[in-house]
Write an enzyme that holds these catalytic residues in place. Sequence first.
Site, short mmCIF file in Angstrom:
data_model
loop_
_atom_site.label_atom_id
_atom_site.label_comp_id
_atom_site.label_asym_id
_atom_site.label_seq_id
_atom_site.Cartn_x
_atom_site.Cartn_y
_atom_site.Cartn_z
N ARG A 28 -1.90 -51.10 30.49
CA ARG A 28 -2.70 -51.78 31.52
C ARG A 28 -1.72 -52.35 32.52
O ARG A 28 -0.95 -53.27 32.18
CB ARG A 28 -3.57 -52.87 30.90
CG ARG A 28 -4.22 -53.76 31.94
CD ARG A 28 -5.30 -54.65 31.39
NE ARG A 28 -6.50 -53.87 31.10
CZ ARG A 28 -7.70 -54.41 30.86
NH1 ARG A 28 -7.85 -55.73 30.85
NH2 ARG A 28 -8.74 -53.65 30.62
N HIS A 32 -10.21 -47.06 35.91
CA HIS A 32 -10.43 -47.61 34.56
C HIS A 32 -11.18 -46.53 33.77
O HIS A 32 -12.37 -46.67 33.45
CB HIS A 32 -11.25 -48.90 34.67
CG HIS A 32 -11.18 -49.80 33.48
ND1 HIS A 32 -10.45 -49.50 32.35
CD2 HIS A 32 -11.77 -50.99 33.22
CE1 HIS A 32 -10.58 -50.48 31.47
NE2 HIS A 32 -11.38 -51.39 31.97
N GLN A 82 -13.21 -47.14 30.41
CA GLN A 82 -14.45 -47.89 30.60
C GLN A 82 -15.54 -46.96 31.13
O GLN A 82 -16.69 -47.02 30.67
CB GLN A 82 -14.22 -49.05 31.57
CG GLN A 82 -15.44 -49.91 31.73
CD GLN A 82 -15.85 -50.61 30.44
OE1 GLN A 82 -15.06 -51.31 29.84
NE2 GLN A 82 -17.09 -50.41 29.98
N ASP A 112 -19.61 -54.90 38.59
CA ASP A 112 -18.36 -55.44 38.03
C ASP A 112 -18.07 -56.72 38.81
O ASP A 112 -18.71 -57.00 39.83
CB ASP A 112 -17.23 -54.41 38.21
CG ASP A 112 -15.96 -54.78 37.43
OD1 ASP A 112 -15.99 -55.75 36.64
OD2 ASP A 112 -14.94 -54.09 37.63
N CYS A 145 -18.89 -53.81 32.68
CA CYS A 145 -17.76 -53.59 31.76
C CYS A 145 -17.34 -54.87 31.04
O CYS A 145 -16.67 -54.81 30.02
CB CYS A 145 -16.59 -52.97 32.51
SG CYS A 145 -15.97 -53.99 33.85
N ARG A 201 -16.47 -48.43 23.96
CA ARG A 201 -15.04 -48.34 24.26
C ARG A 201 -14.27 -47.85 23.03
O ARG A 201 -13.39 -47.00 23.12
CB ARG A 201 -14.48 -49.71 24.69
CG ARG A 201 -14.90 -50.19 26.06
CD ARG A 201 -14.30 -49.33 27.17
NE ARG A 201 -12.86 -49.32 27.15
CZ ARG A 201 -12.08 -50.25 27.72
NH1 ARG A 201 -12.62 -51.25 28.39
NH2 ARG A 201 -10.76 -50.15 27.66
N1 CP Z 1 -13.82 -54.08 30.15
C1 CP Z 1 -12.55 -54.39 29.91
O1 CP Z 1 -11.63 -53.66 30.25
O2 CP Z 1 -12.39 -55.56 29.22
P1 CP Z 1 -11.01 -56.30 28.96
O3 CP Z 1 -10.45 -56.73 30.30
O4 CP Z 1 -11.36 -57.48 28.09
O5 CP Z 1 -10.08 -55.36 28.26
#
Ligand code: CP
Length: 326
Positions: free
Chosen positions: A114, A141, A144, A236, A277, A305
């Site tokens: 990430r 992403h 997701q 989001d 998400c 996920r």
């Molecule tokens: N949806 C998502 O990526 O959640 P986090 O930021 O908690 O990993």
Amino acid sequence: MVQTLALNETLKNRSVLSLMEWSPAEIQRVLYTARVMKQEPRSPSFRHALEGQHIALIFELPSTRTRVSFQVAIESLGAQAVVFEWNQSQLGRGEPIKDAARVMSRYVSGVIARVKSHDTLQEWQKWAGCPIFNALTNRMHPFQALADVMTVWEKFGYMSGLKLAYVGDGNNMANSLLVLGAKLGIDVWIAAPSGYQPPLDLVRWAQQEAQLTGAGVHITEDAQLAATNADVVVTDVFSSMADDPSSADTKRAVMAPYQVNAKLMALTKSEAIFLHCLPAHRGEEVTDEVLEGPQSAVFDEAENRLWVQKSVLYHVLADSSAVLGG
Ligand code: CP
């Protein structure tokens, strides 16, 4: 059963940066395996699939779902997760990615990262000798979005032809849903204010891809138009982790008309579902009433996920010799 266990050789050692390079059949294959895994969570079929492997998880930004679901997916496939924070490693002190990537791929069979910038992830892929998996960048992403379309498939029994309205900031989620919508024949509408819509190069790519699958690609400033007769509404947060904090208040003000609330959901089909998400800012991009309401599928979405990530890791990293029936 043997059919569901069979590895798709075209997915072996593939990275997941955006899923733009994956074929519709490859994406459908990982979604199908994810559903088999979910239906048979205690099945011994996958328990040893990645035995003896180590997979790194690197975080430059905070996470709850991604961190835990990837770690559980890795360990339930028999591998071990090596989790570390960017800023507590030499990367945080400026070690070049081209060095870190070459070193890490001598230790582990995959790197899940990430990172703030998509360019950083592309640099990892350029130099690493192992698959790289995108756990969120400013541009994409993908896991997701995979969980989102799996949830849609579970709820409706099909995906192609459904109207999906993403309402809010044209961010990495909007981009990733454009990609998967185009691959899977979904009629995707992105409603976002001018200046906050997905990048033109990506929209053009999605329009081209949609010609092959019958998908729809619509970019509008009109949230009501997007939500009307929608099967799926997605939003989001208005201000993302990687955004410049100094612009957050301005952005929230511009985004305010794009809140998903009961009035907007009333325009959708009666069986429509709502996705987010998470984490959500209740009262900002979505009301508590919608998030906690009967149309909300956000916790199924969050669970998925785990299954999509387990499925992708399985298809990309498992050796057929370690897989029953493979
Ligand atoms: N949806 C998502 O990526 O959640 P986090 O930021 O908690 O990993």
